[in-house]
Design an enzyme around this catalytic site. Structure first.
Site, PDB file in Angstrom:
ATOM      1  N   SER A 194       4.685   2.612   7.823  1.00 14.82           N
ATOM      2  CA  SER A 194       4.344   1.351   6.997  1.00 14.82           C
ATOM      3  C   SER A 194       5.543   0.860   6.288  1.00 14.82           C
ATOM      4  O   SER A 194       6.257   1.645   5.527  1.00 14.82           O
ATOM      5  CB  SER A 194       3.227   1.863   6.021  1.00 14.82           C
ATOM      6  OG  SER A 194       2.064   2.210   6.907  1.00 14.82           O
ATOM      7  N   ASP A 236      -0.100  -7.610   1.416  1.00 12.83           N
ATOM      8  CA  ASP A 236       0.403  -6.192   1.556  1.00 12.83           C
ATOM      9  C   ASP A 236       2.070  -6.053   1.576  1.00 12.83           C
ATOM     10  O   ASP A 236       2.766  -5.376   2.154  1.00 12.83           O
ATOM     11  CB  ASP A 236       0.048  -5.553   2.984  1.00 12.83           C
ATOM     12  CG  ASP A 236      -0.053  -4.023   2.858  1.00 12.83           C
ATOM     13  OD1 ASP A 236       0.284  -3.434   1.753  1.00 12.83           O
ATOM     14  OD2 ASP A 236      -0.289  -3.240   3.875  1.00 12.83           O
ATOM     15  N   HIS A 267       0.932  -1.109  -0.016  1.00 11.55           N
ATOM     16  CA  HIS A 267      -0.027  -0.124   0.001  1.00 11.55           C
ATOM     17  C   HIS A 267       0.790   1.220  -0.080  1.00 11.55           C
ATOM     18  O   HIS A 267       0.309   2.355  -0.211  1.00 11.55           O
ATOM     19  CB  HIS A 267      -1.128  -0.130   1.208  1.00 11.55           C
ATOM     20  CG  HIS A 267      -0.524   0.283   2.434  1.00 11.55           C
ATOM     21  ND1 HIS A 267      -0.255  -0.699   3.337  1.00 11.55           N
ATOM     22  CD2 HIS A 267      -0.015   1.546   3.157  1.00 11.55           C
ATOM     23  CE1 HIS A 267       0.369  -0.047   4.485  1.00 11.55           C
ATOM     24  NE2 HIS A 267       0.417   1.144   4.528  1.00 11.55           N
TER      25      HIS A 267
END
Length: 378
Positions: free
Chosen positions: A222, A144, A114
């Site tokens: 992230s 992911d 992402h």
């Protein structure tokens, strides 16, 4: 925007002294009382420094882990194409930032999918602030995860130490290094709060076995590493639970055992090709209506594919209007599967051409069926 801090109000005495000093500069003499008060003020000197003594073991370990691992952590800037409305020139502009880490000295960098999703390009900034254009090697949105590659000298590419997640225990100390809110090379610490959590990927597939931690994780973290106290990679920070969007002490990381399984396949093939049985699964409502056990009820078996060659049968409507009994897959190589998502997770552990043993239930009896997997997505 920098936070604004109101200036401190000057004490009235300080203002008065300033006026008096100004008067002296103009040749006016100080009143005797003021001059005497100034002479009586104590002399102010800096306070002596109190020795702190040696750092404790925890602090030394924090420092050591950061020094050893931070050179392996990178900043990732995602780019998007933008056309100038007057000149019609097309350029790439930054659209977001995230974190990644160096996988090997060939320049492979691991991050979350992402972080680079829908980007037209990406830049990777190393810990020494040198920046390189990155190319996408491969991605697996269901987990992911994505792998980028940069062309940089091997001396600038220290691979992150890889640990294990299967033997983690709740309460273990962990570290997260990343770029929260664009503040690069930030380290936070916490513990493993829980294990075997479930989160949803960008493709709405369930990611199982996820690590929960209370180490502060914020937007920008992230794709960064979650480390154990030895400085080994144990997970990839991927999500937070927070109504406000900031860290609330509930962060999630994809376990490193999953990462170590997927990343080499992305580097080699550019994608994860899930082996196939050639089936379509029935809905949960169907299974409940027919009072079937937990597993994958077969709604369709594709002719010529592994399931059909192994003799598996789907549920079907009989000519008289009833239901012809079919098969329910309940386990793969002894690992239970409760739904189609479980089955896909288990199949991802294998490659086309591998042979697996399915536990298959039909009409109250379970049998073992050997199946050779084929390449495909169904």
């Amino acid at each position: 925007m920098k936070p604004s801090h109101p200036l401190p109000l000057q004490p009235r005495r300080a203002v008065l002294q300033g006026l008096l000093l100004g008067a002296c500069a103009l040749g006016l003499g100080l009143p005797p009382a003021v001059a005497r008060a100034q002479k009586e003020r104590p002399q102010a000197l800096p306070r002596p420094i109190t020795p702190r003594g040696p750092l404790d073991a925890d602090e030394r370990n924090h420092i050591d882990v950061f020094k050893r691992v931070s050179p392996s952590v990178v900043n990732i800037t995602s780019l998007a194409l933008q056309r100038d409305m007057f000149s019609l020139n097309v350029s790439q502009v930054p659209t977001g930032t995230g974190t990644g880490f160096i996988w090997d000295d060939a320049g492979h960098v691991v991050t979350n999918f992402h972080v680079i999703q829908e980007a037209s390009g990406a830049r990777v900034t190393l810990s020494d602030q040198s920046t390189y254009r990155a190319e996408l090697v491969g991605a697996f949105p269901d987990r992911d995860l994505a792998v980028l590659r940069i062309e940089a000298p091997k001396g600038k590419l220290p691979a992150i130490p890889v640990g294990s997640s299967r033997d983690l225990l709740v309460g273990q100390k962990v570290y997260a290094i990343g770029n929260p809110f664009g503040l690069d090379q930030t380290m936070t610490t916490g513990i493993v709060s829980a294990l075997n959590r479930e989160i949803e990927s960008v493709t709405r597939r369930t990611i199982r076995g996820v690590i929960q931690t209370d180490a502060a994780i914020n937007p920008g973290n992230s794709g960064g590493p979650l480390l154990d106290s030895a400085g080994r990679l144990i997970g990839v920070n991927t999500a937070i639970y927070s109504p406000s969007g900031g860290s609330s002490g509930i962060g999630f990381a994809i376990p490193v055992d999953e990462v170590n399984r997927i990343v080499p396949r992305l580097i080699r093939d550019g994608r994860i090709e899930r082996p196939s049985l050639g089936i379509a699964a029935g809905t949960r409502q169907l299974q409940e209506a027919l009072k079937l056990p937990k597993g994958v009820a077969l709604l369709r078996v594709t002719p010529g594919w592994p399931a059909q060659r192994a003799g598996l049968q789907p549920f079907a409507r009989a000519a008289a209007g009833g239901i012809t009994a079919g098969d329910v897959i309940t386990a793969v190589n002894g690992a239970p599967v409760e739904d189609f998502d479980d089955l896909l997770n288990e199949l991802e552990r294998f490659q086309s051409g591998d042979t697996v043993t399915l536990s298959v239930w039909r009409s109250g009896r379970t049998r073992q069926v050997s199946v050779k997997l084929a390449a495909g997505e169904a």
